[in-house]
Structure formats: C-alpha cells, structure tokens
Scaffold this motif. Structure first.
Motif, mmCIF file in Angstrom:
data_model
loop_
_atom_site.group_PDB
_atom_site.id
_atom_site.type_symbol
_atom_site.label_atom_id
_atom_site.label_comp_id
_atom_site.label_asym_id
_atom_site.label_seq_id
_atom_site.Cartn_x
_atom_site.Cartn_y
_atom_site.Cartn_z
ATOM 1 N N VAL A 194 0.766 -1.345 0.001
ATOM 2 C CA VAL A 194 -0.095 -0.008 0.044
ATOM 3 C C VAL A 194 1.018 1.016 0.222
ATOM 4 N N GLN A 195 1.843 1.394 0.810
ATOM 5 C CA GLN A 195 2.611 2.605 1.081
ATOM 6 C C GLN A 195 3.437 2.711 -0.320
ATOM 7 N N LEU A 196 3.805 1.765 -0.868
ATOM 8 C CA LEU A 196 4.565 1.794 -2.203
ATOM 9 C C LEU A 196 3.668 2.203 -3.377
ATOM 10 N N GLU A 197 2.504 1.653 -3.580
ATOM 11 C CA GLU A 197 1.695 1.857 -4.561
ATOM 12 C C GLU A 197 1.077 3.215 -4.466
ATOM 13 N N ALA A 198 0.864 3.783 -3.291
ATOM 14 C CA ALA A 198 0.090 5.009 -3.017
ATOM 15 C C ALA A 198 1.100 6.127 -3.496
ATOM 16 N N LEU A 199 2.537 5.969 -3.338
ATOM 17 C CA LEU A 199 3.521 6.650 -3.857
ATOM 18 C C LEU A 199 3.434 6.688 -5.470
ATOM 19 N N VAL A 200 3.319 5.475 -5.902
ATOM 20 C CA VAL A 200 3.434 5.266 -7.388
ATOM 21 C C VAL A 200 2.250 6.029 -8.047
ATOM 22 N N SER A 201 1.016 5.700 -7.284
ATOM 23 C CA SER A 201 -0.166 6.496 -7.918
ATOM 24 C C SER A 201 -0.096 8.089 -7.710
ATOM 25 N N LEU A 202 0.515 8.645 -6.960
ATOM 26 C CA LEU A 202 0.689 10.061 -6.778
ATOM 27 C C LEU A 202 1.624 10.591 -8.011
#
Length: 712
Positions: free
Chosen positions: A693-701
């Motif tokens: 979740v933490q990684l994919e949240a930044l990728v999405s941003l």
C-alpha cells in the motif's frame, strides 16, 4: 488519577541554578515546562551519540510523567474545558519532542514499553522533576536490592516458583521418539528447491479449493458445564483427539479460536502448555482458560514474573517479555505451545520471532508429538511468504526446505516441481499438515452480514489547503526524481516506465522511513488523520444519538484525545482503550462500555484494541484513520462482527476526499483478496496481485502528476 501533591507557587527548572528574577508567566509555571526543558536537554544529548545512561534515564522519566500528567489532567474535575484543552496541547508538544528523539535513537523505544524497568536512579530523578514542577512526589517503599545476576545472564530472570518446580522435579524424562519423528526420507526430491514452489502453490490455487484439512465428526466432543461449543470448534478438538498435533488455525476473526486451542490442549494432554500472546489479551487468555478448562491452573507472566505460579498447567506470556523469560521457558518441559495472533512473528529477523522459533524448537527436541498451534485470522498480510515463520514454528519447514512429515508427504506425491501437477499436490500436502480455515459465512449461518461504508469528507480551511499543498510538493519531488533517473540512464524519455516509477517510489519510501523532519507520506497521512478527527467524532456522536453504542477506532493518541474532548463537550459518556493502560483499567473500561447503558462510545486504539476484544454489544463502528493493511482494518471490524452479534455490522470509514487518503482506501481494499486467494480458494476477477500500500500510494501520486503534465 489523583493529584500527586499540591502545586507550589512559582515554577523552577529540574537542573536550574539561580532563580530568574522576573515573575514567571502562567505558561512557564508547573510541571509541563520543566518536562519540556528536560526533553530539550535529552534531544541535544541524543544528537551526540552514543546515548549515555543518564540521558536514557531522563528520557524515560519525561515519558512517564507525560503519561501521568495527561491522566491527571483528563480526570481533574476542577479544570475548565478550555484549560484542559490547553494543558493537553502542551503535553502533546512534549510527547512530539519525545517521538522525534526516539526516531534518532530507536533503542529508547524500549523504555516506553509498559513492562520497562524503572531503576532507582529513574525514581529519584522523577521525584526531582516533580518537585521542580511544583508537585510533591508520593512516598515509595524502600527499594529491595535485587540479587546479583550471574555473568552472561543479561536481563534474563527465573521466578522463584519456577526454581521451586525445577527443584521438585529436576529431571525431564527424555523422549527418544522426538528424534525419530524428525527424520525424513528424502530421496527423489533431493537437490530440488522446494520452499518457493510450496509458497507458489498457494498463489496458484483455483476456485473451490479452500485451505482446510479434513476434519472428523465432532458429535462426541463436549464442552464444560455452562459453555457451548459450536460444531466448527468441536471439529478441531476431535482432530486433536484422533492424534493430529500441528495446526495453523486461520479461522476468520470472531470464530472462537481461543476456546478451540484450550480444549485442544486438554484433548492432547499437552501440559504444561505455553501460550504466547499480545500483551493486551494475556489476562483474557487466563480468564478464558478458567472458563473452558476450569480444572487446569493458569498463570500469567508480568514483569520479572514475581507472581508466576511455577506449578501451573498453562503459562501465558506476552511477546514483549519473551526476551526476559526465554531461558526458563525453554527449560520448563512444555508439551504444547500456542502462539496467538501468529502474524506477529512473520518477520523472522525480529527478536520476538527468534524467541518463538527457538522455544518451539526446544519443545520438539524433547517431546515426540507436542501440540503446536498458530492462531491468526489474518495469516497473510503483505505476501505469501508471511507463511514462512509460522510453518517453521509448527516444524513443517526449516530455513531452507520442508522437513519431517511434510517432506515425506511431498515424496509420496511422486511428482517434482518441474511437473504441472506438483503445485496442487504440494498445496494439499501442506494443508493436510494442519491448516484449518473457516469463514463466518460458511460455519455460522445465522451471523449477520457486515459491510464497510466509506464516508468522504472535505478538509476545508487552512488545514485542508496545507495538506493539499504538501501532497502537491511530494508529487513534484517524485516527478523530479523520476526525470533525474531518466536522464541518468541516458536521457530516454519516450513513454512512461512503470518499473522506473516503482523504483523512484521505493527510494522515496526508504527516505521517508529514515528522515526525522520534513514532509513525507507518513507525516502527511498522520496530518490527514488529525484533520479528520473532529469530523469523525461528529459522525460517531450522531450515530450514538441515533443507533446506540458505537466503537470509535483511531491510530494516533492525538486523534483519540480530540474525539474524547468532542464527546465530553456534547455530554456523551465514553470509555477509552489505549496501549498505556494497566490491565485493570482496561478491563474496567471494557466493562463500562459493555454493561453500562449510559456509556455510548468506546474510543479504541487501533493497535491496542484491534485484537482480543469482544465488543458485539455495538453493531456500528467508525474508522477515523486508515491503516496500511487490510488485516488491521479487518481485525478492528471483527471486534464487533463475531459470534454473539445479533445485528448487521457497519464499519463507517472516514475518507478525506481529494487527498491521498482516497487512494490508500482503494489500495487497502485491493489487498483484501490475498488471504481469499491463498486460503479460501477465491480468485480475483481481474487477477490483480497483492500490493504494498505505501509503495503503490506513491506510485499513484507520481503517475497522476505525470499525467497532469501530459507526460503519460
């Protein structure tokens, strides 16, 4: 908490020399400014490592007094609402300083634990600080000097009653079957890598293949007088009675795993029994033991174990105390071991995991067929390899390969990992070793439904603008990193490289985890939680007025404080469950919420109250802050949605619209399919893999920012 003494006029510093000539302002009087000054001294000292013992003492004393002063302020009836708010805000400032200090030297975190030792030097310094803040410290009994530990004993202890038991029975009879049981007849699969295919076999499971071993007819299994055992619980006890001894009991939360484990130990005569649990539920385990196995004596390990009953049949200890007690626990001659919330050991490099694994190894060395049970409703949190430590605890694998009965079962399949049929056969072999997974919908036909309802809220005003500006700044930093990475590899800028985006996000995440200042994804999410606190509390108050009792979950203390202040101002009675409470206070607050019709809301810490509680007196709960895992969220909801619930359950999830909060909620939901795929035989319609979740949240941003610039 009552006042420790009467306040004196004026304020002084703990280490001050001469008094200031001018009259102190009100904000400079009392205990809080003294604590702030000492915290600043500690901060300066920690920036010049190594941290000296005297500095550690100061840090611990400030933390203790902040906790005590907060409790005093909350309980003081003479304080006005405005004054109480002001005092709590000043205490939060000191607490924030301590958090930053601990981030610089993480070894200081051990001093914040509930069971951390308070030395004589710390008690003396605490009295000095209290006097400097205008408080008279309470009288304490004369300290009793502890016996000098032998060389190399470090912080290990052996309770007196345990010594008495060892002296009464100094020899443990060897069990020669134990060594024979560990021998595997590896022949055909010698040289094959087997662990990775075993893990993959659970990822590749098809529909209709739930992970549950065959269980026998339980009709003859009975419960103690006055207790009712449900059919699905009785099946596990029946399996133990027929000779099965290792279980990953992965029933969904709320299906009564504690009762199953206690009755399984009775069926296997697995006494003495060691039970390792989170700190917040160890007293409850002893209580449940009294209900389900009343003829067996249970004892709970607290602190140095001064009150431990060394002759008890069941020894309950929390993970945090294992380091202090692992020596005598390993020599106790246990014939069974239960690990509750077993996902706590998924990180094999952690101290708690190493202690759990070493204890189970000692038990298997001495007992041919010990009862070993790993209990968790959420065994898979981030990855299929979360199974690794649990399987090793159960003795199914070691660091490199399957062992014993599991290796024999794989041999008997007649297949190798190069053959397509191996994965289905391997999965069945592991399941038959003792994986038991039942869902509420399958075994409790009359349990009401549950749903998660998202409530988007707008963050208005300066706080909302500040959060959105911080999010935009983080997105710009990610874009800069991405473009710099493109240039560094030769200036190829055509198209979007998703793998490069993930590496950029991973680098940002690593920096965010190590930095102590500035804005990052963690501080931003916390600020969003703080900004939502009032809105979440408002909604919980409305629910309490309209539907009755409500459970309010938050991650951070300041969010809980804000909510409690809101409820107090509205005349709504509430109880509070936090990590820094003693077991007696915790039990009192739980009883108040469950039994007192006037207590409408219980404010719960997501970490401290997410396991081991039965709060089905309510059917509505509010999730004021998002967790980073679906497992944490599920555990919280299942404090309400469990056996005994008579109403449909609704979890109201407060989401900050137009912020990263919305994306995190989507990602958490996408992770919920991991256990369903691996354990329940359910395949996602889109086949999407598990995500961080933490990684994919930044990728999405980053992706959204590049799209806004027209780069995608």
């Amino acid at each position: 908490m009552a006042r420790a003494g009467q306040r004196r006029s004026g304020g002084t510093r703990a280490d001050a020399g001469a008094q200031r000539r001018r009259t102190p302002r009100p904000a400079e009087q009392g205990l809080i400014p003294v604590l702030a000054e000492v915290a600043r001294d500690v901060d300066r000292a920690v920036q010049r490592p190594p941290t000296k013992p005297a500095v550690r003492t100061k840090f611990q004393v400030v933390a203790l007094l902040v906790r005590e002063e907060r409790a005093r302020v909350m309980a003081d009836p003479e304080l006005s609402s405005g004054r109480r708010t002001e005092e709590l805000k000043r205490l939060d400032g000191v607490a924030t300083m301590l958090a930053k200090i601990a981030a610089r030297d993480t070894s200081l975190l051990t001093l914040l634990a509930e069971d951390a030792r308070v030395s004589d030097a710390a008690r003396a310094y605490k009295a000095t600080v209290m006097r400097a803040g205008g408080l008279e410290p309470p009288e304490e009994p004369e300290p009793v000097a502890p016996p000098t530990p032998p060389p190399g004993a470090e912080n290990r202890v052996v309770p007196r009653s345990v010594v008495a038991r060892q002296m009464a029975n100094p020899f443990l009879a060897p069990d020669f079957e134990a060594a024979a049981a560990r021998v595997a007849k590896a022949r055909r699969l010698a040289g094959w890598e087997l662990l990775e295919p075993l893990f993959r076999s659970f990822e590749e499971a098809g529909p209709g293949a739930p992970a549950c071993m065959p269980l026998p007819d339980p009709r003859w299994v009975t419960a103690p007088v006055g207790r009712e055992l449900m059919p699905h619980q009785a099946k596990v006890v029946a399996a133990v009675a027929r000779g099965h001894r290792t279980f990953l009991l992965a029933d969904e939360p709320g299906l009564g795993k504690t009762a199953q484990a206690l009755l399984a130990a009775q069926a296997a005569d697995a006494y003495p029994l060691l039970v390792v649990v989170p700190n917040v539920v160890k007293t409850n385990w002893a209580h449940e033991a009294g209900l389900w196995t009343p003829q067996r004596r249970a004892t709970v390990v607290h602190g140095d174990g001064d009150e431990v009953d060394g002759f008890a049949d069941i020894v309950v200890v929390n993970y945090e105390l294992l380091d202090r007690h692992v020596g005598w626990l390993g020599d106790m001659g246990f014939r069974g071991m239960v690990v509750d919330e077993a996902h706590f050991i998924k990180n094999k490099s952690s101290l708690r995991s190493r202690h759990v694994l070493s204890l189970s190894e000692r038990i298997r060395e001495r007992t041919a067929r010990p009862l070993l049970m790993a209990l968790t409703g959420t065994p898979l949190i981030n990855d299929i390899e979360d199974f690794r430590a649990i399987w090793q605890f159960l003795g199914w694998i070691d660091d490199t390969q399957p062992v014993g009965a599991l290796l024999n079962a794989l041999e008997e399949t007649g297949l190798t990992p190069a053959e397509p049929g191996f994965y289905a056969a391997a999965r069945s072999s592991v399941v038959d070793m003792g994986i038991v997974r039942r869902r509420k919908v399958d075994v409790v036909a009359d349990i009401p439904a549950r749903r998660v309802a998202d409530l988007p809220v707008e963050l208005d005003g300066a706080v909302g603008r500040s959060i959105r500006a911080a999010e935009q700044a983080l997105a710009r930093r990610l874009v800069q990193r991405y473009r710099a990475a493109l240039e560094a590899r030769g200036g190829v800028t055509d198209g979007f490289d998703p793998e490069l985006a993930r590496r950029v996000a991973a680098a940002e995440l690593k920096d965010s985890s190590s930095q102590t200042g500035g804005e990052n994804v963690f501080t931003m999410v916390r600020r969003i939680g703080q900004a939502k606190a009032g809105l979440a509390a408002d909604y919980a108050a409305q629910l309490a007025r309209n539907v009755g009792k409500v459970v309010f979950f938050a991650k951070h203390v300041d969010v809980m404080d804000h909510a409690e202040q809101t409820f107090a101002e509205r005349g709504i009675r509430y109880a509070s469950i936090r990590g820094d409470q003693t077991p007696k206070v915790r039990e009192k607050n739980i009883a108040a919420f469950v039994e007192d019709p006037e207590v409408s809301i219980v404010v719960c810490s997501l970490m401290a109250a997410g396991v081991g509680l039965n709060l089905q007196v309510a059917s509505n709960l509010v999730l004021a802050e998002l967790s980073w895992t679906d497992a944490e969220q599920t555990q919280a909801i299942d404090r309400v949605h469990r056996i005994g619930q008579a109403e449909p359950v609704t979890a109201w999830r407060i989401i900050a619209a137009q912020t990263i909060d919305s994306k995190i909620a989507e990602l958490i939901d996408s992770k919920s399919g991991l256990a369903a795929r691996a354990l329940d035989g359910v395949v996602d319609e889109d086949g999407s893999p598990a995500v961080d979740v933490q990684l994919e949240a930044l990728v999405s941003l980053l992706t959204d920012a590049l799209a806004a610039e027209g780069a995608i």
